[in-house]
Scaffold this motif. Structure first.
Motif, short mmCIF file in Angstrom:
data_model
loop_
_atom_site.label_atom_id
_atom_site.label_comp_id
_atom_site.label_asym_id
_atom_site.label_seq_id
_atom_site.Cartn_x
_atom_site.Cartn_y
_atom_site.Cartn_z
N LEU A 76 44.35 52.25 25.77
CA LEU A 76 43.92 52.12 26.74
C LEU A 76 43.96 52.11 28.07
N PRO A 77 43.17 52.63 28.91
CA PRO A 77 43.51 52.86 30.33
C PRO A 77 44.13 51.33 31.49
N ASN A 78 45.23 51.92 31.76
CA ASN A 78 45.86 50.21 32.25
C ASN A 78 46.82 49.41 31.44
N ILE A 79 46.96 49.52 29.90
CA ILE A 79 47.10 48.97 29.37
C ILE A 79 49.08 49.64 28.80
N ASP A 80 49.97 48.79 29.42
CA ASP A 80 51.20 48.98 28.72
C ASP A 80 51.60 47.94 27.46
N VAL A 81 53.18 48.07 27.10
CA VAL A 81 53.32 47.62 25.73
C VAL A 81 53.51 45.88 26.41
N ASN A 82 54.02 45.77 27.40
CA ASN A 82 53.74 44.75 28.18
C ASN A 82 52.55 44.02 28.03
N MET A 83 52.03 44.40 28.48
CA MET A 83 50.62 43.57 28.98
C MET A 83 49.73 43.37 27.35
N GLU A 84 50.26 44.82 26.64
CA GLU A 84 49.94 44.17 24.91
C GLU A 84 50.24 43.51 24.48
N ARG A 90 36.80 36.55 30.74
CA ARG A 90 37.67 35.47 29.69
C ARG A 90 38.56 36.13 28.93
N SER A 91 39.06 37.04 28.46
CA SER A 91 39.97 37.75 28.87
C SER A 91 41.83 37.21 29.45
N TYR A 92 41.31 37.34 30.54
CA TYR A 92 42.00 36.90 32.21
C TYR A 92 42.81 34.91 32.07
N LEU A 93 41.42 34.47 31.91
CA LEU A 93 41.61 33.36 31.86
C LEU A 93 42.26 33.14 29.61
N LEU A 147 49.73 34.84 37.40
CA LEU A 147 49.05 36.76 37.50
C LEU A 147 48.10 36.62 38.74
N GLY A 148 47.59 38.00 39.09
CA GLY A 148 47.15 37.80 40.46
C GLY A 148 45.63 38.89 39.56
N LEU A 149 45.33 39.53 40.78
CA LEU A 149 43.36 40.41 41.21
C LEU A 149 43.95 41.14 40.29
N ARG A 150 44.81 42.23 40.25
CA ARG A 150 45.39 42.65 39.77
C ARG A 150 45.18 43.37 38.11
N VAL A 151 45.81 42.00 37.42
CA VAL A 151 45.54 41.49 36.12
C VAL A 151 44.42 41.76 35.36
N LEU A 152 43.30 41.20 36.65
CA LEU A 152 42.12 40.71 35.92
C LEU A 152 41.16 42.03 35.95
N LEU A 153 41.52 43.32 36.93
CA LEU A 153 41.15 44.67 37.45
C LEU A 153 41.46 45.43 36.49
N SER A 154 42.99 45.56 35.84
CA SER A 154 43.12 46.16 34.81
C SER A 154 42.73 46.45 33.67
N LEU A 155 42.43 44.88 33.33
CA LEU A 155 41.43 44.25 32.33
C LEU A 155 40.05 45.19 32.09
N PHE A 190 37.01 36.41 40.61
CA PHE A 190 38.30 35.82 40.80
C PHE A 190 38.52 35.21 41.91
N ASP A 191 37.94 34.97 43.35
CA ASP A 191 38.45 34.62 44.02
C ASP A 191 37.54 32.98 44.23
N HIS A 192 36.42 32.88 43.44
CA HIS A 192 35.70 31.88 42.76
C HIS A 192 36.45 30.40 41.74
N MET A 193 37.16 31.68 41.12
CA MET A 193 38.36 31.19 39.85
C MET A 193 39.26 30.10 40.76
N MET A 194 39.79 31.09 41.79
CA MET A 194 41.10 30.92 42.45
C MET A 194 40.29 29.68 43.63
N ALA A 195 39.71 29.98 44.17
CA ALA A 195 38.84 28.20 44.72
C ALA A 195 38.84 27.02 43.66
#
Length: 218
Positions: free
Chosen positions: A123-131, A152-155, A164-172, A196-201
């Motif tokens: 899949l796009p954005n998924i490298d070995v480390n993310m996998e 849910r995957s991000y959580l 983990l930051g916003l970029r990971v969520l966007l990648s998922l 993401f902003d709501h969850m971080m708050a």
């Protein structure tokens, strides 16, 4: 001609930067353009040709785009690559959209040929480390990721790695939708950023987000 192709390659790399890392390789007497290792176009004699699958060809032809013809040992071969004229170069949004579709279709063909229908790394954005992280979170394949959704995957990942930051969520989100994380459709991007902003708050106020059943949204 080489100088013309060199200028066109530089123009293409700038235009298609949102598709990911753009590289080149020798192809059909010119240069193949690859986005994250997936070839989606060819530059020959200073002209750009987008790769088309069978499902894309009718749309390309409807735009008046013509096939690239490659001479192999003096025999002309019509290729499934279509010429990008100057009017399409001027319509950058349309051109990038067509290139994205070409990348997605090419990636899908690769998966089918390899029999790799569910590998996360395909899949796009998924490298070995993310996998590896997703595996540890119990998300073992593309089906699991789509079932969970990006949020849910991000959580689930946050339970293992809290920074983990916003970029990971966007990648998922991009992996599920088939986009590089830098080129998400604006509606999906805005929804994920708001969540993401709501969850971080919530986290700043000491409220840990709860992982519930798989959502129907991103």
């Amino acid at each position: 001609m080489k100088r013309m192709s060199t200028r066109r390659i530089a123009q293409a790399k700038n235009c298609f930067a949102a598709l990911g890392t753009i590289t080149t390789r020798s192809q059909f007497g010119g240069y193949g353009l690859l986005a994250e290792g997936v070839m989606f176009a060819v530059i020959a004699e200073g002209e750009l040709y987008l790769r088309a699958t069978a499902s894309m060809e009718p749309a390309f032809r409807a735009r008046g785009m013509v096939n690239m013809v490659y001479s192999k040992r003096g025999v002309p071969i019509t290729l499934r690559y279509y010429w990008v004229d100057e009017s399409l170069w001027r319509d950058r949004n349309e051109l990038v959209g067509l290139a994205w579709q070409a990348v997605r279709e090419a990636r899908q063909e690769q998966r089918l040929k390899a029999g790799d229908h569910g590998r996360l790394k395909a899949l796009p954005n998924i490298d070995v480390n993310m996998e590896r992280l997703l595996w540890r979170a119990g998300i073992r394949n593309a089906y699991d990721l789509r079932l969970h959704g990006a949020k849910r995957s991000y959580l689930c990942l946050l339970q293992q790695q809290t920074n983990l930051g916003l970029r990971v969520l966007l990648s998922l989100g991009g992996a599920i939708a088939g986009y590089h994380q830098a080129a998400l459709p604006s509606d999906l991007y805005n929804e994920l950023v708001r969540w993401f902003d709501h969850m971080m708050a919530m986290r700043r106020h000491g409220h840990a987000p709860v992982i519930q059943g798989p959502p129907s949204g991103p």
